[in-house]
Design a protein around this motif. Structure first.
Motif, PDB file in Angstrom:
ATOM      1  N   ILE A 191       0.844  -1.203   0.000  1.00 14.66           N
ATOM      2  CA  ILE A 191       0.000   0.000   0.000  1.00 14.66           C
ATOM      3  C   ILE A 191       0.875   1.247   0.000  1.00 14.66           C
ATOM      4  O   ILE A 191       0.638   2.205  -0.737  1.00 14.66           O
ATOM      5  N   THR A 192       1.937   1.219   0.822  1.00 18.85           N
ATOM      6  CA  THR A 192       2.850   2.356   0.885  1.00 18.85           C
ATOM      7  C   THR A 192       3.495   2.614  -0.465  1.00 18.85           C
ATOM      8  O   THR A 192       3.636   3.760  -0.896  1.00 18.85           O
ATOM      9  N   GLU A 193       3.914   1.523  -1.144  1.00 23.45           N
ATOM     10  CA  GLU A 193       4.515   1.685  -2.472  1.00 23.45           C
ATOM     11  C   GLU A 193       3.529   2.344  -3.424  1.00 23.45           C
ATOM     12  O   GLU A 193       3.901   3.246  -4.192  1.00 23.45           O
ATOM     13  N   ASN A 194       2.263   1.913  -3.357  1.00 21.92           N
ATOM     14  CA  ASN A 194       1.245   2.492  -4.239  1.00 21.92           C
ATOM     15  C   ASN A 194       1.079   3.982  -3.980  1.00 21.92           C
ATOM     16  O   ASN A 194       1.017   4.781  -4.907  1.00 21.92           O
ATOM     17  N   ILE A 195       1.005   4.344  -2.676  1.00 18.63           N
ATOM     18  CA  ILE A 195       0.792   5.752  -2.336  1.00 18.63           C
ATOM     19  C   ILE A 195       1.994   6.586  -2.745  1.00 18.63           C
ATOM     20  O   ILE A 195       1.866   7.665  -3.322  1.00 18.63           O
ATOM     21  N   ALA A 196       3.195   6.045  -2.476  1.00 19.75           N
ATOM     22  CA  ALA A 196       4.414   6.800  -2.800  1.00 19.75           C
ATOM     23  C   ALA A 196       4.502   7.052  -4.296  1.00 19.75           C
ATOM     24  O   ALA A 196       5.013   8.081  -4.741  1.00 19.75           O
ATOM     25  N   ASN A 197       4.011   6.087  -5.093  1.00 17.04           N
ATOM     26  CA  ASN A 197       4.140   6.205  -6.546  1.00 17.04           C
ATOM     27  C   ASN A 197       2.879   6.705  -7.224  1.00 17.04           C
ATOM     28  O   ASN A 197       2.723   6.530  -8.432  1.00 17.04           O
ATOM     29  N   ALA A 198       1.982   7.329  -6.446  1.00 17.13           N
ATOM     30  CA  ALA A 198       0.708   7.765  -7.014  1.00 17.13           C
ATOM     31  C   ALA A 198       0.889   8.822  -8.107  1.00 17.13           C
ATOM     32  O   ALA A 198      -0.019   9.060  -8.895  1.00 17.13           O
ATOM     33  N   GLU A 199       2.065   9.458  -8.136  1.00 12.15           N
ATOM     34  CA  GLU A 199       2.292  10.502  -9.144  1.00 12.15           C
ATOM     35  C   GLU A 199       3.402  10.130 -10.114  1.00 12.15           C
ATOM     36  O   GLU A 199       3.881  10.978 -10.867  1.00 12.15           O
ATOM     37  N   SER A 200       3.852   8.859 -10.082  1.00 10.54           N
ATOM     38  CA  SER A 200       5.002   8.480 -10.914  1.00 10.54           C
ATOM     39  C   SER A 200       4.578   8.208 -12.352  1.00 10.54           C
ATOM     40  O   SER A 200       4.079   7.127 -12.660  1.00 10.54           O
ATOM     41  N   THR A 201       4.793   9.180 -13.222  1.00 15.37           N
ATOM     42  CA  THR A 201       4.510   8.975 -14.644  1.00 15.37           C
ATOM     43  C   THR A 201       5.779   8.477 -15.321  1.00 15.37           C
ATOM     44  O   THR A 201       6.849   8.437 -14.712  1.00 15.37           O
ATOM     45  N   GLY A 202       5.660   8.074 -16.584  1.00 17.08           N
ATOM     46  CA  GLY A 202       6.841   7.652 -17.329  1.00 17.08           C
ATOM     47  C   GLY A 202       7.757   8.834 -17.595  1.00 17.08           C
ATOM     48  O   GLY A 202       7.382   9.983 -17.372  1.00 17.08           O
ATOM     49  N   ASP A 203       9.003   8.546 -18.050  1.00 17.63           N
ATOM     50  CA  ASP A 203       9.911   9.677 -18.262  1.00 17.63           C
ATOM     51  C   ASP A 203      10.220   9.924 -19.737  1.00 17.63           C
ATOM     52  O   ASP A 203      11.090  10.727 -20.067  1.00 17.63           O
ATOM     53  N   ALA A 204       9.519   9.218 -20.642  1.00 19.76           N
ATOM     54  CA  ALA A 204       9.698   9.519 -22.066  1.00 19.76           C
ATOM     55  C   ALA A 204       8.344   9.385 -22.748  1.00 19.76           C
ATOM     56  O   ALA A 204       7.422   8.770 -22.200  1.00 19.76           O
ATOM     57  N   THR A 205       8.221   9.925 -23.944  1.00 23.51           N
ATOM     58  CA  THR A 205       6.944   9.969 -24.643  1.00 23.51           C
ATOM     59  C   THR A 205       6.290   8.588 -24.743  1.00 23.51           C
ATOM     60  O   THR A 205       6.931   7.623 -25.149  1.00 23.51           O
ATOM     61  N   ASP A 210       4.568   3.897 -20.091  1.00 23.34           N
ATOM     62  CA  ASP A 210       3.549   3.637 -19.087  1.00 23.34           C
ATOM     63  C   ASP A 210       3.987   4.176 -17.731  1.00 23.34           C
ATOM     64  O   ASP A 210       5.171   4.118 -17.398  1.00 23.34           O
ATOM     65  N   PRO A 211       3.033   4.683 -16.932  1.00 26.61           N
ATOM     66  CA  PRO A 211       3.364   5.143 -15.580  1.00 26.61           C
ATOM     67  C   PRO A 211       3.427   3.949 -14.624  1.00 26.61           C
ATOM     68  O   PRO A 211       3.338   2.800 -15.052  1.00 26.61           O
ATOM     69  N   TYR A 212       3.558   4.253 -13.331  1.00 22.01           N
ATOM     70  CA  TYR A 212       3.544   3.197 -12.295  1.00 22.01           C
ATOM     71  C   TYR A 212       2.215   2.467 -12.342  1.00 22.01           C
ATOM     72  O   TYR A 212       1.153   3.092 -12.432  1.00 22.01           O
ATOM     73  N   GLN A 213       2.273   1.135 -12.261  1.00 17.94           N
ATOM     74  CA  GLN A 213       1.047   0.336 -12.253  1.00 17.94           C
ATOM     75  C   GLN A 213       0.774  -0.135 -10.834  1.00 17.94           C
ATOM     76  O   GLN A 213       1.670  -0.679 -10.181  1.00 17.94           O
ATOM     77  N   ARG A 214      -0.433   0.088 -10.349  1.00 20.83           N
ATOM     78  CA  ARG A 214      -0.798  -0.244  -8.974  1.00 20.83           C
ATOM     79  C   ARG A 214      -0.569  -1.723  -8.686  1.00 20.83           C
ATOM     80  O   ARG A 214      -0.894  -2.581  -9.490  1.00 20.83           O
ATOM     81  N   LYS A 215       0.024  -2.006  -7.512  1.00 19.49           N
ATOM     82  CA  LYS A 215       0.268  -3.396  -7.122  1.00 19.49           C
ATOM     83  C   LYS A 215      -0.837  -3.892  -6.200  1.00 19.49           C
ATOM     84  O   LYS A 215      -1.415  -3.120  -5.439  1.00 19.49           O
ATOM     85  N   THR A 216      -1.107  -5.178  -6.279  1.00 25.15           N
ATOM     86  CA  THR A 216      -2.101  -5.791  -5.391  1.00 25.15           C
ATOM     87  C   THR A 216      -1.445  -6.956  -4.662  1.00 25.15           C
ATOM     88  O   THR A 216      -0.443  -7.491  -5.128  1.00 25.15           O
ATOM     89  N   VAL A 217      -2.028  -7.320  -3.523  1.00 27.35           N
ATOM     90  CA  VAL A 217      -1.478  -8.448  -2.770  1.00 27.35           C
ATOM     91  C   VAL A 217      -2.621  -9.396  -2.413  1.00 27.35           C
ATOM     92  O   VAL A 217      -3.716  -8.966  -2.095  1.00 27.35           O
ATOM     93  N   THR A 218      -2.369 -10.701  -2.551  1.00 26.78           N
ATOM     94  CA  THR A 218      -3.400 -11.685  -2.194  1.00 26.78           C
ATOM     95  C   THR A 218      -2.844 -12.653  -1.157  1.00 26.78           C
ATOM     96  O   THR A 218      -1.649 -12.928  -1.133  1.00 26.78           O
ATOM     97  N   PHE A 219      -3.734 -13.158  -0.310  1.00 23.16           N
ATOM     98  CA  PHE A 219      -3.339 -14.082   0.764  1.00 23.16           C
ATOM     99  C   PHE A 219      -3.865 -15.484   0.496  1.00 23.16           C
ATOM    100  O   PHE A 219      -4.854 -15.666  -0.214  1.00 23.16           O
TER     101      PHE A 219
END
Lengths: 123, 139
Positions: free
Chosen positions: B26-40, B43-52
């Motif tokens: 969850i922390t990784e997702n929040i930290a990267n909520a604004e991480s876009t790609g750096d070239a034309t 793809d930006p950061y893709q949200r991660k999920t966790v399953t138990f």
């Protein structure tokens, strides 16, 4: 001197409470596991009845000794399951945790007092 | 088989482990909520999920919990008009990460609650052990 079953009974009850505690731990740990169904033990009174230590009854109107001391736990049915098929209710588990704590505290205190009584008689 | 109290301690610890991995994701997702790609067009950061999943502990026979897998959320990215961004395509649109703060916050509260519940179980396991040991106190 009559046969004293109290210590045997108390240690049986403590074993039952310990086993229940480990089931509560399993339920809580798996509270977010998809498809996990909550588990619980049969009430201690039914365990006792099987062990043949309850009072014999010849009519349904008689007291059966330990009777309904342990209320039967609500069987977890599909209605309280979430979308992921998990039926653990954390509130329910926390209530069980308190119950186990109280009962074991009672159990150990009864054992201690009973032991003191025996020692008073011996000395 | 170990005694049930130790089994419950191990189970509670496995639960806390699993919930802390969840909290990390969850922390990784929040930290990267604004991480876009750096070239034309990147793809930006893709949200991660966790399953138990639950798994039987060979030592105690208890049902422990473990993290089954850490996957990615395949939902589409949001498009935003921002021609000044290095990741902007020819029309000036930028792909934003598919992270929804509200969802992450709700998820964080749930992870927190589950962790607390496991902690409570671990604490009680210790208390129960103490009760039995204290029987020997004033013999």
């Amino acid at each position: 001197m009559p046969q004293l079953y109290l210590f045997a009974l108390a240690s049986q009850n403590a074993k039952w409470l310990h086993a229940r505690q480990s089931l509560v731990a399993e339920n809580v740990a798996n509270a977010n596991t998809p498809g996990y169904r909550a588990v619980d033990l049969k009430p201690f009174s039914t365990v006792l009845e099987k062990a043949g230590e309850a009072l014999a009854v010849t009519s349904p109107a008689h007291f059966s000794g330990f009777g309904d001391a342990a209320a039967p736990s609500a069987p977890s049915d599909a209605s309280d399951a979430t979308l992921s098929g998990n039926s653990v209710s954390l509130e329910n588990e926390m209530a069980k945790l308190g119950e186990i704590n109280r009962n074991l505290s009672l159990n150990t205190n009864v054992q201690r007092v009973f032991h003191q009584m025996l020692m008073t008689a011996v000395k | 088989m170990l005694d049930p109290i130790q089994a419950s301690l191990r189970t509670a610890v496995s639960g806390m482990d699993a919930q802390s991995v969840r909290l990390r994701i969850i922390t990784e997702n929040i930290a990267n909520a604004e991480s876009t790609g750096d070239a034309t067009g990147l793809d930006p950061y893709q949200r991660k999920t966790v399953t138990f999943a639950s798994e039987v502990d060979r030592l105690t026979g208890a049902q422990l919990v473990r993290v089954r897998n850490i996957g990615v959320d395949e939902s589409p990215f949001k498009m935003e008009l921002d021609p000044g961004n290095p990741a902007a395509d020819e029309r000036g649109f930028v792909k934003r990460p598919n992270v929804d703060m509200l969802v992450e916050m709700a998820d964080m509260r749930e992870a927190n609650r589950s962790y607390e519940a496991n902690l409570q179980v671990a604490r009680q396991a210790g208390e129960l052990m103490n009760m039995s040991v204290n029987l020997l106190k004033d013999v």
